[in-house]
Design a protein around this motif. Structure first.
Motif, mmCIF file in Angstrom:
data_model
loop_
_atom_site.group_PDB
_atom_site.id
_atom_site.type_symbol
_atom_site.label_atom_id
_atom_site.label_comp_id
_atom_site.label_asym_id
_atom_site.label_seq_id
_atom_site.Cartn_x
_atom_site.Cartn_y
_atom_site.Cartn_z
ATOM 1 N N SER A 122 0.544 11.703 -36.087
ATOM 2 C CA SER A 122 0.105 10.430 -36.666
ATOM 3 C C SER A 122 -1.413 10.342 -36.515
ATOM 4 O O SER A 122 -2.007 11.094 -35.737
ATOM 5 C CB SER A 122 0.765 9.269 -35.918
ATOM 6 N N PRO A 123 -2.061 9.429 -37.233
ATOM 7 C CA PRO A 123 -3.508 9.261 -37.060
ATOM 8 C C PRO A 123 -3.887 8.990 -35.597
ATOM 9 O O PRO A 123 -4.889 9.512 -35.106
ATOM 10 C CB PRO A 123 -3.843 8.071 -37.958
ATOM 11 N N GLY A 124 -3.089 8.191 -34.907
ATOM 12 C CA GLY A 124 -3.361 7.921 -33.496
ATOM 13 C C GLY A 124 -3.266 9.171 -32.641
ATOM 14 O O GLY A 124 -4.074 9.377 -31.733
ATOM 15 N N GLU A 125 -2.267 9.987 -32.916
ATOM 16 C CA GLU A 125 -2.104 11.239 -32.164
ATOM 17 C C GLU A 125 -3.226 12.220 -32.479
ATOM 18 O O GLU A 125 -3.676 12.962 -31.598
ATOM 19 C CB GLU A 125 -0.746 11.858 -32.467
ATOM 20 N N LEU A 126 -3.714 12.219 -33.721
ATOM 21 C CA LEU A 126 -4.842 13.079 -34.079
ATOM 22 C C LEU A 126 -6.094 12.668 -33.301
ATOM 23 O O LEU A 126 -6.841 13.528 -32.816
ATOM 24 C CB LEU A 126 -5.113 13.028 -35.579
ATOM 25 N N LEU B 289 2.273 1.042 -28.478
ATOM 26 C CA LEU B 289 2.627 0.885 -29.886
ATOM 27 C C LEU B 289 4.005 1.486 -30.164
ATOM 28 O O LEU B 289 4.831 0.881 -30.845
ATOM 29 C CB LEU B 289 1.562 1.548 -30.773
ATOM 30 N N LYS B 290 4.259 2.667 -29.608
ATOM 31 C CA LYS B 290 5.561 3.318 -29.787
ATOM 32 C C LYS B 290 6.692 2.502 -29.162
ATOM 33 O O LYS B 290 7.817 2.506 -29.655
ATOM 34 C CB LYS B 290 5.547 4.727 -29.193
ATOM 35 N N TRP C 266 -6.742 5.166 -25.028
ATOM 36 C CA TRP C 266 -6.116 5.435 -26.331
ATOM 37 C C TRP C 266 -4.665 5.869 -26.148
ATOM 38 O O TRP C 266 -3.775 5.425 -26.876
ATOM 39 C CB TRP C 266 -6.914 6.498 -27.077
ATOM 40 N N ALA C 267 -4.422 6.736 -25.180
ATOM 41 C CA ALA C 267 -3.058 7.210 -24.921
ATOM 42 C C ALA C 267 -2.147 6.050 -24.533
ATOM 43 O O ALA C 267 -0.995 5.983 -24.977
ATOM 44 C CB ALA C 267 -3.073 8.274 -23.823
ATOM 45 N N GLU C 268 -2.661 5.127 -23.738
ATOM 46 C CA GLU C 268 -1.866 3.959 -23.338
ATOM 47 C C GLU C 268 -1.573 3.070 -24.546
ATOM 48 O O GLU C 268 -0.465 2.546 -24.689
ATOM 49 C CB GLU C 268 -2.596 3.168 -22.246
#
Length: 127
Positions: A17-21, A120-121, A113-115
């Motif tokens: 996902s964009p967040g994971e990128l 979000l998930k 960001w990871a948090e």
């Protein structure tokens, strides 16, 4: 010919996902700064330079992806610009303390960001 490791990385990028990128960019930047720090300690200027340039390139990419409609984007842009200037300083002076400061800043951003992705998930972020 693509190695299995390159294939795996390509698959990760294609399915992220964009967040994971963004998280992958943070992780890559931290990794390159740590490699630059190791090169400084080994007094290997060419390798140090290579890794600092890679970290700067990732920060450039992070800056390009900022969405100016959010107030935090301006703050992040300033922080990214500061880190890039500090990386230039570390590159010229071979200063591990300056580089370590950048690693700490980027690690804090990455962890935040990871948090956010985790929340979000789990549906814990309200809009």
């Amino acid at each position: 010919m693509i190695t299995p490791q390159e294939q795996y990385l390509l698959r990760q990028v294609q399915t992220a996902s964009p967040g994971e990128l963004t998280l992958m960019l943070y992780n890559g930047c931290i990794r390159f700064m740590k490699q630059a720090e190791t090169a400084i300690k080994a007094k290997n200027a060419p390798v140090k330079h290579e890794y600092i340039i890679k970290a700067q390139n990732i920060i450039d990419e992070l800056q390009v992806t900022l969405n100016s409609k959010y107030e935090i984007s301006s703050n992040l842009d300033n922080l990214y610009s500061f880190m890039k200037s500090q990386l230039v300083r570390a590159n010229i002076s071979m200063d591990t303390a300056v580089l370590q400061n950048c690693i700490e800043l980027m690690t804090e951003l990455r962890d935040t960001w990871a948090e956010a992705i985790k929340q979000l998930k789990n549906g814990q972020v309200s809009s």
